[in-house]
Design a protein around this motif. Structure first.
Motif, PDB file in Angstrom:
ATOM      1  N   GLU A 120      43.444  61.609  23.195  1.00 48.93           N
ATOM      2  CA  GLU A 120      44.249  61.147  22.070  1.00 48.93           C
ATOM      3  C   GLU A 120      45.634  61.783  22.023  1.00 48.93           C
ATOM      4  O   GLU A 120      46.571  61.218  21.445  1.00 48.93           O
ATOM      5  N   ARG A 149      50.124  53.096  33.684  1.00 49.25           N
ATOM      6  CA  ARG A 149      48.718  52.912  33.321  1.00 49.25           C
ATOM      7  C   ARG A 149      48.004  54.257  33.479  1.00 49.25           C
ATOM      8  O   ARG A 149      48.123  54.920  34.504  1.00 49.25           O
ATOM      9  N   ASP A 199      48.202  59.430  23.448  1.00 55.46           N
ATOM     10  CA  ASP A 199      48.552  58.145  22.837  1.00 55.46           C
ATOM     11  C   ASP A 199      50.057  57.975  22.752  1.00 55.46           C
ATOM     12  O   ASP A 199      50.617  56.945  23.174  1.00 55.46           O
ATOM     13  N   ALA A 200      50.740  59.005  22.233  1.00 59.34           N
ATOM     14  CA  ALA A 200      52.200  58.919  22.129  1.00 59.34           C
ATOM     15  C   ALA A 200      52.850  58.963  23.501  1.00 59.34           C
ATOM     16  O   ALA A 200      53.908  58.355  23.719  1.00 59.34           O
ATOM     17  N   PRO A 226      56.369  63.719  24.071  1.00 57.74           N
ATOM     18  CA  PRO A 226      56.296  62.372  24.647  1.00 57.74           C
ATOM     19  C   PRO A 226      57.575  61.944  25.343  1.00 57.74           C
ATOM     20  O   PRO A 226      57.513  61.302  26.404  1.00 57.74           O
ATOM     21  N   GLU A 273      51.599  57.634  26.285  1.00 58.80           N
ATOM     22  CA  GLU A 273      51.494  56.284  26.842  1.00 58.80           C
ATOM     23  C   GLU A 273      52.537  55.355  26.240  1.00 58.80           C
ATOM     24  O   GLU A 273      53.145  54.536  26.946  1.00 58.80           O
ATOM     25  N   ASN A 274      52.758  55.495  24.937  1.00 62.49           N
ATOM     26  CA  ASN A 274      53.769  54.664  24.281  1.00 62.49           C
ATOM     27  C   ASN A 274      55.161  54.954  24.818  1.00 62.49           C
ATOM     28  O   ASN A 274      56.012  54.044  24.892  1.00 62.49           O
ATOM     29  N   ALA A 275      55.404  56.232  25.198  1.00 61.49           N
ATOM     30  CA  ALA A 275      56.732  56.604  25.705  1.00 61.49           C
ATOM     31  C   ALA A 275      56.902  56.259  27.172  1.00 61.49           C
ATOM     32  O   ALA A 275      58.033  56.269  27.678  1.00 61.49           O
ATOM     33  N   CYS A 276      55.800  55.970  27.867  1.00 57.84           N
ATOM     34  CA  CYS A 276      55.850  55.732  29.313  1.00 57.84           C
ATOM     35  C   CYS A 276      55.533  54.267  29.600  1.00 57.84           C
ATOM     36  O   CYS A 276      54.466  53.927  30.146  1.00 57.84           O
ATOM     37  N   ALA A 277      56.458  53.419  29.205  1.00 59.15           N
ATOM     38  CA  ALA A 277      56.259  51.987  29.404  1.00 59.15           C
ATOM     39  C   ALA A 277      56.088  51.684  30.894  1.00 59.15           C
ATOM     40  O   ALA A 277      56.808  52.213  31.734  1.00 59.15           O
TER      41      ALA A 277
END
Length: 595
Positions: A199, A212, A202-203, A291, A205-209
């Protein structure tokens, strides 16, 4: 049978032990893994205590001499009893401990040779030093180019850097480039606990467009080595803690990596991460990045083309197994004899030397006179009658020790006592330089003082760091107060130049002559750090007037052989006092009284 102890915290210890066990089997060695961890060959009682029941201070650490020895712990008592019962049943020829100071010491006390693992980090505390000191070999699961930590330097001769040990095999086509998905990030959290969870990403992943993420933690861990190796071999970047097994797994897979060292005892993961960063093998972040920092961090890691072959994982478990097997093979230990010269005037000092010598060593005394007196004074020494010729007496002492079965000879002046480490450091040096003569520092003690610790060596002689062995450049610094060699070296010396030259009468010159002969006949001389001797006080004169005639005669004899004078400081002092003079280039008595 060989015993293997695996610490149960995390999965790395028992996984490493399984790899080594397989290689031991390839060498024809039977072994069993003892551990609290489920799946061990012998599952031991759990010795964990509730935090609120744990004692503190001495009650936990036995006065900081151990790491974990709490009062009132029935699990610990049962655990050690189970280990003792196993040792009693199987009589193992060696025991590999990965890792526990207490288990290593316990097994060693039962008379079993112990091999231990050198974990990374700062381990200069007394318990770790106990573990390293009593081990016959120390396996380091890192490559040979990693600098040896300061706390391991006194044990350097027994450290075997075997490379990173992994349970994985390299997948076909694995490498830093080909076949990898540059946008696939595999995150592995170790079983030993982590300061980050899925968890927390989560942030990230959002910052690493475009990236995967696959998380291997908890129930999502992959137990199958082949499946894990394939996954890591396809990943663009692996994010790992700094545990030894995780690093070795990444090295096998050849994956670019971001290392987030976790807080562990003795800062072990930070130490590993530091070496990886220095070698350019991985990107290291000391704390969890924000992030916004992750895209650049992953880009940097993805651009790496790490040469993970430098982590030397290929054959590492086999090399570790060979170290253990060699210890288990158990070559006969060397027989060690201390050799000294004395007469009744030194009986009290000699008594201290004999009664403070290391257990298990023989002792030979050559009586320059008064043999019956010395036999009564030092009944634990083998006293033989010699003459007052010091050279002849040393030759007799060496020959007597060899006839009594000595493999290693340690010569000590009658006034000297051994430090607790003198014989050990001499033997270590001679194991690496079996054809050499070795010599250690000597500390002069004050009147009435007697000790075997806190050395303050004579400044005129070399004093390397403990465990350091330095080739002598200046043989004239050789001192007969304390030196050693193997019996074969003495026998070569006898053949080549007869030992100490009996042409020297009385006092002075014969030891410098001996050193000149060593150099002339190509016998190496080494200064050995930590091999301290302590010289007991007795009245002396400076220069030694009581030996004036001996010194002058021996100096002339020395010059006839080597073309130069020894003991020049004393000769000049005698000359200044008017007792000797140069006549036709030679020193002669003047007949003048002592000034």
């Amino acid at each position: 049978m060989i015993g293997i102890y695996a610490h149960h915290h995390g999965a790395g210890h028992i996984q490493r032990c399984r790899q080594i066990q397989r290689q031991l089997a390839e060498l024809g060695e039977d072994s069993a893994i003892l551990s609290t961890a489920p799946g061990a060959d012998v599952v031991l009682a759990d010795d964990a205590m509730d935090e609120h029941l744990r004692p503190h201070g001495r009650a936990m650490t036995a006065g900081a001499s151990l790491h974990y020895a709490p009062y009132g712990n029935p699990g610990l008592r049962q655990r050690l009893a189970e280990i003792a019962a196993w040792v009693e049943r199987y009589n193992p020829k060696a025991f590999y401990v990965d890792v526990s100071v207490e288990v290593g010491a316990f097994v060693r006390l039962m008379g079993v040779p112990v091999i231990t693992l050198a974990m990374p980090g700062l381990r200069d505390d007394a318990p770790h030093q106990l573990a390293y000191t009593q081990a016959d070999a120390i396996i380091a699961a890192w490559p040979g180019w990693v600098p040896l930590p300061e706390h391991l330097r006194p044990h350097a001769d027994r450290v075997h850097a075997v490379g990173g040990i992994s349970r994985l095999e390299r997948a076909p086509g694995a490498g830093p480039g080909g076949g990898r998905d540059p946008r696939h990030v595999v995150v592995m959290a170790g079983r030993g606990g982590s300061t980050w969870e899925p968890e927390d990403f989560d942030a990230v992943e959002n910052a690493c467009a475009g990236y995967r993420f696959t998380f291997l933690t908890g129930d999502s861990r992959i137990e199958d080595p082949g499946e894990l190796s394939a996954l890591l071999s396809r990943a663009g970047v692996a994010v790992i803690a700094g545990g030894q097994n995780s690093v070795a797994d990444i090295a096998v897979a050849g994956a670019p990596a971001v290392v987030l060292p976790q807080p562990r005892p003795f800062i072990e993961q930070k130490a590993t991460a530091r070496e990886l960063a220095r070698a350019g093998l991985a990107v290291v972040a000391e704390s969890f990045p924000s992030p916004a920092q992750w895209p650049e961090l992953l880009e940097r890691a993805g651009r790496l083309r790490p040469d993970w072959s430098r982590w030397e994982t290929a054959g590492a478990a086999q090399r570790a197994a060979r170290v253990i097997s060699e210890v288990a093979g158990g070559a006969r230990p060397d027989s060690i004899a201390l050799v000294s010269l004395a007469d009744s005037s030194r009986a009290a000092h000699l008594t201290h030397q004999v009664n403070l010598k290391p257990e298990g060593t023989d002792h030979v005394t050559v009586a320059l006179a008064d043999a019956p007196v010395l036999r009564k004074a030092v009944p634990k020494s083998h006293v033989v009658s010699g003459t007052r010729n010091l050279a002849a007496a040393r030759n007799l002492g060496a020959r007597t020790a060899i006839e009594r079965g000595a493999d290693v000879l340690v010569f000590l002046d009658a006034d000297c006592v051994c430090s607790g480490e003198l014989v050990e450091y001499y033997c270590r040096a001679l194991a690496n330089h079996p054809d050499a003569v070795v010599a250690g520092p000597v500390t002069y003690m004050a009147p009435g003082e007697l000790r075997t610790v806190k050395p303050d060596p004579h400044p005129a002689r070399p004093n390397p760091a403990p465990g350091e062995v330095i080739a002598a450049q200046e043989y004239n610094l050789f001192w007969s107060l304390s030196f050693g060699m193997r019996a074969q070296t003495w026998e070569r010396i006898e053949r080549d130049f007869g030992g100490f030259d009996t042409g020297y009468t009385g006092y002075g010159g014969e030891d410098t002559d001996f050193a000149r002969n060593l150099a002339a006949h190509g016998i190496a001389l080494y200064w050995v750090g930590g091999a301290h001797a302590f010289h007991q006080h007795h009245p002396v004169s400076s220069p030694p007037w009581e030996h004036l005639d001996d010194i002058v005669n021996n100096a002339e004899y020395f010059r006839s052989k080597w073309g130069t004078y020894p003991m020049e400081g004393w000769l000049e002092a005698f000359a200044e006092a008017g007792a000797i003079e140069r006549v036709d280039g030679s020193w002669r008595r003047t007949g003048e009284a002592r000034a």
